[in-house]
Design a protein around this motif. Structure first.
Motif, mmCIF file in Angstrom:
data_model
loop_
_atom_site.group_PDB
_atom_site.id
_atom_site.type_symbol
_atom_site.label_atom_id
_atom_site.label_comp_id
_atom_site.label_asym_id
_atom_site.label_seq_id
_atom_site.Cartn_x
_atom_site.Cartn_y
_atom_site.Cartn_z
ATOM 1 N N ASN A 19 3.605 6.818 -64.549
ATOM 2 C CA ASN A 19 2.996 6.271 -63.333
ATOM 3 C C ASN A 19 2.500 4.856 -63.575
ATOM 4 N N SER A 20 2.795 3.958 -62.639
ATOM 5 C CA SER A 20 2.300 2.583 -62.747
ATOM 6 C C SER A 20 0.788 2.554 -62.584
ATOM 7 N N ASP A 21 0.182 1.412 -62.878
ATOM 8 C CA ASP A 21 -1.268 1.288 -62.728
ATOM 9 C C ASP A 21 -1.701 1.576 -61.291
ATOM 10 N N ALA A 22 -0.952 1.024 -60.311
ATOM 11 C CA ALA A 22 -1.308 1.236 -58.908
ATOM 12 C C ALA A 22 -1.183 2.711 -58.542
ATOM 13 N N SER A 23 -0.143 3.362 -59.055
ATOM 14 C CA SER A 23 0.059 4.788 -58.773
ATOM 15 C C SER A 23 -1.069 5.630 -59.350
ATOM 16 N N VAL A 24 -1.490 5.313 -60.584
ATOM 17 C CA VAL A 24 -2.581 6.062 -61.218
ATOM 18 C C VAL A 24 -3.872 5.897 -60.417
ATOM 19 N N SER A 25 -4.149 4.698 -59.951
ATOM 20 C CA SER A 25 -5.375 4.444 -59.175
ATOM 21 C C SER A 25 -5.384 5.265 -57.900
ATOM 22 N N ARG A 26 -4.230 5.356 -57.255
ATOM 23 C CA ARG A 26 -4.167 6.153 -56.025
ATOM 24 C C ARG A 26 -4.393 7.635 -56.310
ATOM 25 N N LEU A 27 -3.901 8.106 -57.462
ATOM 26 C CA LEU A 27 -4.002 9.530 -57.794
ATOM 27 C C LEU A 27 -5.338 9.901 -58.407
ATOM 28 N N LYS A 28 -5.913 9.025 -59.252
ATOM 29 C CA LYS A 28 -7.085 9.369 -60.063
ATOM 30 C C LYS A 28 -8.376 8.679 -59.625
ATOM 31 N N GLY A 29 -8.266 7.643 -58.816
ATOM 32 C CA GLY A 29 -9.450 6.908 -58.426
ATOM 33 C C GLY A 29 -9.377 5.450 -58.853
ATOM 34 N N ASN A 86 -11.219 3.585 -60.629
ATOM 35 C CA ASN A 86 -11.582 3.221 -61.995
ATOM 36 C C ASN A 86 -10.578 3.734 -63.032
ATOM 37 N N ARG A 87 -9.431 4.190 -62.606
ATOM 38 C CA ARG A 87 -8.354 4.588 -63.506
ATOM 39 C C ARG A 87 -7.134 3.729 -63.192
ATOM 40 N N PRO A 88 -6.273 3.439 -64.141
ATOM 41 C CA PRO A 88 -6.266 3.976 -65.502
ATOM 42 C C PRO A 88 -7.218 3.220 -66.429
ATOM 43 N N VAL A 89 -7.521 3.848 -67.540
ATOM 44 C CA VAL A 89 -8.305 3.176 -68.570
ATOM 45 C C VAL A 89 -7.436 2.155 -69.297
ATOM 46 N N ASN A 90 -6.174 2.494 -69.564
ATOM 47 C CA ASN A 90 -5.232 1.609 -70.249
ATOM 48 C C ASN A 90 -4.142 1.159 -69.288
ATOM 49 N N SER A 91 -3.666 -0.074 -69.461
ATOM 50 C CA SER A 91 -2.642 -0.626 -68.572
ATOM 51 C C SER A 91 -1.313 0.082 -68.777
ATOM 52 N N GLN A 92 -0.409 -0.100 -67.834
ATOM 53 C CA GLN A 92 0.880 0.580 -67.916
ATOM 54 C C GLN A 92 1.686 0.142 -69.133
ATOM 55 N N ILE A 93 1.609 -1.137 -69.504
ATOM 56 C CA ILE A 93 2.339 -1.602 -70.688
ATOM 57 C C ILE A 93 1.727 -0.999 -71.956
ATOM 58 N N ASP A 94 0.395 -0.958 -72.020
ATOM 59 C CA ASP A 94 -0.255 -0.339 -73.188
ATOM 60 C C ASP A 94 0.101 1.141 -73.282
ATOM 61 N N ARG A 95 0.087 1.832 -72.153
ATOM 62 C CA ARG A 95 0.428 3.256 -72.173
ATOM 63 C C ARG A 95 1.881 3.466 -72.598
ATOM 64 N N ALA A 96 2.766 2.594 -72.139
ATOM 65 C CA ALA A 96 4.175 2.704 -72.525
ATOM 66 C C ALA A 96 4.361 2.471 -74.024
#
Length: 756
Positions: free
Chosen positions: A398-408, A410-420
């Motif tokens: 999930n992209s950063d924008a997608s995570v924010s929509r799903l989790k709130g 203040n999420r994600p804690v780590n960026s999409q590139i860092d998570r990848a």
């Protein structure tokens, strides 16, 4: 004299292998770890430079000549067969052999028994090779339960299915979906449809020491493999090669006999097979039966003396380079179509073309998805198990924008590139694709994976993209969750006040994979009220078979065992395909019988399934298993159901349970509890205990070792022993009342229910 000797032999008692002390392979000390196994480099261009550095005399010239000949055989469509002793696997060379198979260079594998054992153990737990000297004195050498049980069961299946032993072992590993299948030669050969033959000498391998061993089955399956290997030699007769790595006795003898059969059937026309022997010492049989005798005519035989961990990578690297495999390595291990910041990250726009190419090369793609905001051990375990299902693991992120929509917000804690980058740093993950949508449906449509995998909290019909994968002929799997791990829980434990209540509630759905769940059905013949009831007929099948078939429908259970002390029950169970084990007749309770099974066969979570309840609801069993895995405080989980209108709560045969507000048992009793003081029994709401128990393995072991509690002896309820010791029992309420069979009248009632 001869007659007396004959009588003495006939009177001699056979060794009773069922009395052996055995242990789980996970408790054994291992000398070899798959983490240390060989890996081919991504770029093989330098291999030619290494080969050119060899002198043009003696073995240097011979090695180049061998590479030339093998490359010619491969490019002209010939067959190259590889014979392996056990040290090939113990030296960590399984991945090299797998790459040679995937490249189409090696078209057949022959093993002796020890090779198959080491490879099978590697697939199961990623480790092998026990400390023989340290274990022999106590008689512990060769006594790992899983090795003896699973390999002997595979041999029995090969016997009944009229297949070879090598094929049966490989399919057993694939069906078991073991975490380390990706480095198992047996498993990968089965996946690639490459023949593997296993050649056994009875008494030489540790699996022959176990009570599950059937000598007739092993002999028949290995003999069929001898015939299969002879077919391979026939294929090699005009344009082929046989390479022997490390087998000093069995495989050279097998090769020679197979060769003689082929020559005979070819009317005395000798085969033209190139041969080579690689070993640390040139033994008599490989030199005579592989290098010299078979090549006495026009063929060429080679012998190279060096350690396998050096010779095989040297040979494989050059053959792979010449076959053009460097492009395959660079594409599959580091995608050419990736973002410049992260190697292995495939852009969404390129996913269809990239993975279509992978499909074209015969690669089986496994897909899963998630936010993966903070990676924990549950993720690592889950992804490793997913990767073992196929050849390439693709993670939709999930992209950063997608995570924010799903989790709130203040999420994600780590960026999409860092998570990848973190995901691609894991050994199991081959590629990551970031998607902007809230679900991966469009990405799954682009990739068309062979396997779609989600965590065990996703049921059938709930997994996004399930329809796409099934329509394409793929499989959709829900892997069981590992207890006690989630990203949200980690964030919460660090004092993050940015978590809201909705996030915390959804944390139970985070991935936490991996428990080994064993279902055990205790079944004894000598019931006081109804002897022999397990095998009583219930509309065409025995009571016990009905229970077993229902248990097999449970998604949460990895394996079902029937535990009995009666040979009649064992014989019947085996006849309908169940695994049935003999246990001591001295057990006073079903829990004690199950504890013996756990000591001998292992397991992390144990499900005690009543053998006299033929209407078992598999969904309810799954619910209890998963509930226990998500409750870190409970040691046992069970079910309870409200009393019906016509049921008497004062009936002492119906056990009642009082439950706390947290859902844990306060007390079990034959008396009505909690007792309504003002209204009496008629005015209360009572919960009737349903006899399904799900234990953590250690809780069951502690229970069996402990002495009965005073209150247990008064009530005659063994579950009170757990509460007496301060253990917690999770109680889930259900509307499904069990139909048990304790008397002939109960059996008649069950027949009426089933008929209607």
């Amino acid at each position: 004299m001869r007659s007396r000797l004959k009588n003495r032999v006939q009177e001699r008692e056979m060794v009773d292998l069922s009395k052996l002390r055995r242990y789980s392979i996970r408790d054994r000390r291992h000398l070899v770890d798959a983490a240390d196994f060989a890996k081919m480099p991504e770029n093989l261009d330098a291999w030619s430079t290494v080969l050119k550095s060899f002198p043009g005399i003696l073995k240097g010239a011979e090695f180049r000549d061998l590479c030339d000949s093998l490359s010619d055989i491969h490019s002209s469509g010939g067959t190259i067969a590889l014979g392996m002793g056990g040290h090939v696997i113990k030296c960590g060379l399984g991945p090299i052999v797998i790459e040679l198979m995937r490249a189409g260079i090696v078209g057949a594998i022959a093993m002796n028994g020890s090779t198959a054992i080491h490879d099978f153990e590697v697939a199961m737990i990623g480790r092998t090779s026990e400390d023989v000297a340290g274990a022999l004195g106590a008689g512990d050498f060769g006594m790992s339960i899983e090795t003896g049980r699973e390999m002997n069961l595979a041999a029995s299946r090969a016997f009944s299915g009229n297949t070879g032993l090598g094929s049966a072992l490989g399919m057993t590993l694939l069906e078991g979906k073991y975490q380390w299948n990706h480095v198992s030669v047996l498993a990968q050969a089965a996946a690639l449809n490459i023949p593997v033959t296993v050649h056994v000498a009875i008494g030489t391998d540790i699996i022959h020491m176990h009570p599950e061993c059937d000598g007739a089955a092993i002999g028949a399956a290995s003999y069929r493999d001898f015939l299969n290997f002879t077919e391979t030699v026939e294929q090699m007769s005009e344009n082929g090669a046989y390479l022997n790595f490390g087998s000093a006795v069995v495989l050279p003898e097998v090769f020679l006999k197979a060769l003689s059969i082929v020559n005979n059937l070819n009317q005395g026309r000798s085969c033209n097979i190139l041969t080579a022997n690689f070993d640390m010492i040139q033994h008599y049989r490989p030199m005579t039966n592989v290098v010299k005798r078979p090549t006495a005519g026009s063929a060429r035989g080679y012998a190279f003396t060096m350690h396998h961990e050096i010779s095989m990578p040297l040979l494989a690297g050059e053959l792979l380079r010449r076959a053009g495999s460097e492009e395959k390595y660079s594409e599959e291990k580091n995608s050419k179509e990736n973002c410049p910041e992260v190697s292995g990250l495939v852009p969404f726009s390129s996913a269809a073309a990239h993975f279509a190419a992978c499909h074209g090369r015969g690669r089986r793609i496994v897909f899963t998805n998630g936010c993966f905001d903070i990676i924990h051990v549950g993720h690592v375990d889950y992804l490793s198990r997913a990767r073992a299902l196929g050849d390439i693991l693709v993670v939709g992120l999930n992209s950063d924008a997608s995570v924010s929509r799903l989790k709130g917000s203040n999420r994600p804690v780590n960026s999409q590139i860092d998570r990848a980058e973190v995901l691609l740093g894991l050994k199991a993950v081959d590629h990551v694709v970031i998607f902007e949508q809230d679900t991966p449906y469009l990405l799954i449509k682009e990739i068309q994976p062979d396997f779609l995998v989600k965590g065990g909290d996703w049921g059938t019909g709930q997994i996004v993209g399930e329809d796409l994968v099934r329509e394409g002929g793929g499989q959709v799997l829900s892997l069981p969750l590992r207890q006690g791990h989630s990203s949200t829980r980690l964030i919460d434990s660090m004092g993050g006040d940015f978590m809201n209540a909705e996030d915390s509630a959804s944390a139970a759905g985070e991935l936490n994979v991996g428990a080994d769940v064993l279902g055990v059905i205790p079944a004894r013949w000598g019931s006081t009220r109804f002897p022999g009831k397990p095998l009583e007929d219930l509309c065409g099948k025995s009571v016990l078979q009905h229970v077993w078939e229902r248990a097999c429908q449970c998604r949460s259970i990895n394996r079902i065992l029937i535990a009995t002390d009666d040979e009649r029950i064992q014989k019947a169970a085996i006849a309908w395909g169940a695994e049935c084990v003999m246990t001591s007749p001295e057990h006073s309770t079903g829990s004690d019988r199950i504890a013996e099974v756990v000591r001998r066969w292992g397991g992390d979570v144990i499900v005690n399934i009543q053998g006299d309840e033929p209407f078992l609801d598999s969904a309810e069993v799954d619910r209890v298993v998963w509930a226990l895995q998500s409750d870190s405080e409970a040691m046992v989980a069970t079910l309870a159901t409200p009393f019906g209108e016509n049921e008497n709560p004062e009936d002492v045969s119906r056990v009642k349970v009082a439950v706390s507000r947290s859902g844990h048992a306060l007390y079990f009793s034959r008396a009505p509890i909690p007792y309504p003081r003002d209204e009496g029994p008629s005015g209360g709401r009572f919960l009737k205990h349903v006899g399904l128990y799900v234990y953590r393995a250690q809780a069951l072991k502690n229970f069996a070792q402990d002495t009965p509690a005073p209150v247990e002896e008064i009530e005659k309820l063994e579950q009170l022993r757990i509460l007496d010791r301060g253990g917690r029992i999770l109680v889930l309420e259900t509307d499904l009342a069990p139909v048990g069979i304790d008397t002939p009248a109960d059996l008649e009632n069950a027949r009426r229910i089933l008929s209607s």
